[in-house]
Motif scaffolding. Structure first.
Motif, PDB file in Angstrom:
ATOM      1  N   ILE A 190     -31.266  -7.128   6.761  1.00 39.59           N
ATOM      2  CA  ILE A 190     -31.302  -7.940   7.977  1.00 39.59           C
ATOM      3  C   ILE A 190     -29.925  -7.956   8.646  1.00 39.59           C
ATOM      4  N   LEU A 191     -28.885  -8.123   7.842  1.00 40.93           N
ATOM      5  CA  LEU A 191     -27.534  -8.166   8.398  1.00 40.93           C
ATOM      6  C   LEU A 191     -27.124  -6.822   8.991  1.00 40.93           C
ATOM      7  N   ARG A 192     -27.600  -5.744   8.404  1.00 36.89           N
ATOM      8  CA  ARG A 192     -27.314  -4.415   8.957  1.00 36.89           C
ATOM      9  C   ARG A 192     -27.876  -4.306  10.369  1.00 36.89           C
ATOM     10  N   ARG A 193     -29.048  -4.895  10.578  1.00 36.39           N
ATOM     11  CA  ARG A 193     -29.644  -4.866  11.919  1.00 36.39           C
ATOM     12  C   ARG A 193     -28.888  -5.781  12.875  1.00 36.39           C
ATOM     13  N   GLU A 194     -28.357  -6.872  12.350  1.00 34.13           N
ATOM     14  CA  GLU A 194     -27.619  -7.815  13.199  1.00 34.13           C
ATOM     15  C   GLU A 194     -26.239  -7.270  13.579  1.00 34.13           C
ATOM     16  N   TYR A 195     -25.657  -6.468  12.702  1.00 36.81           N
ATOM     17  CA  TYR A 195     -24.315  -5.910  12.937  1.00 36.81           C
ATOM     18  C   TYR A 195     -24.366  -4.392  12.799  1.00 36.81           C
ATOM     19  N   PRO A 196     -25.077  -3.706  13.678  1.00 37.38           N
ATOM     20  CA  PRO A 196     -25.313  -2.257  13.523  1.00 37.38           C
ATOM     21  C   PRO A 196     -24.062  -1.404  13.622  1.00 37.38           C
TER      22      PRO A 196
END
Length: 215
Positions: free
Chosen positions: A91-97
């Motif tokens: 999820i965090l990878r998607r938030e901070y691509p």
């Protein structure tokens, strides 16, 4: 591209040991920011009641005031069921691509990494910033054999020995003993004001987590 540290934990309650480790890791690893990731329902603590998320988040908010490099992620407290690190990082990878994530952990957690859910995906999604701890021995070759993706992804950091534990803080409060200087004063006052840890805590709650989003 920013380098963001992800510091997971129940933070029940947050204490000075957490803050010192986060600050040291930020400096040593060249992090632009550290996101504290309070757990919703940790899969390894399903048998232990946890203080409702609203209180843990508010204490975090109080503890982090004044440090512009520290923030809070609500990823885990706002989703149901046991929260696994591999899912949180996705999820965090998607938030901070466009940013580089560094998952912060202790040396004992690195030792146990092969037992975590999808450890290779964890290492693929974030570098592993590891705080070295005395009396903990990790055979890196064994870890890398079990989790090949972790090879060349582990960053070892020496941190001060800080013998403060949230479990001890809860016990001291229940016994009517002082916790001054173990937690920030604002957190100590919050615990007193709301009567936390005087009795057995209730299961984690998520319904009011969004009320403290002013972090």
């Amino acid at each position: 591209m920013a380098r963001i540290g992800i510091f997971g934990g129940t933070f029940d309650p947050v204490h000075h040991g957490h803050l010192i480790v986060a600050e040291v890791m930020m400096e040593e690893l060249g992090l632009d920011r550290v996101l504290f990731l309070p757990a919703g329902q940790p899969p390894h603590k399903l048998d232990r009641p946890i203080t409702p998320a609203f209180h843990r988040l508010t204490m975090l908010q109080l503890a982090l005031q004044g440090n512009p490099h520290f923030g809070i992620s609500f990823v885990d407290v706002e989703r149901p069921g046991p929260c696994y690190t591999v899912d949180s990082l996705a999820i965090l990878r998607r938030e901070y691509p466009g940013d580089e994530l560094v998952f912060l952990m202790g040396e004992d957690s690195l030792r146990d990494l092969p037992t975590w859910r999808e450890p290779n995906r964890i290492a693929e999604q974030a570098l592993l910033g590891v705080a070295l701890r005395p009396n903990v021995e990790v055979d890196l070759a064994t870890v890398f054999a079990a989790v090949p993706a972790a090879r060349d992804r582990v960053l070892l950091v020496h941190v001060p020995l800080i013998q403060i534990a949230a479990s001890d803080i809860r016990r001291r409060v229940a016994e009517g003993r002082t916790i001054r200087y173990q937690v920030p004063r604002a957190v100590e006052q919050y615990i007193e004001r709301h009567g936390l840890y005087r009795t057995v805590t209730t299961p984690v709650g998520r319904q009011r987590a969004t009320e403290v989003r002013g972090v």
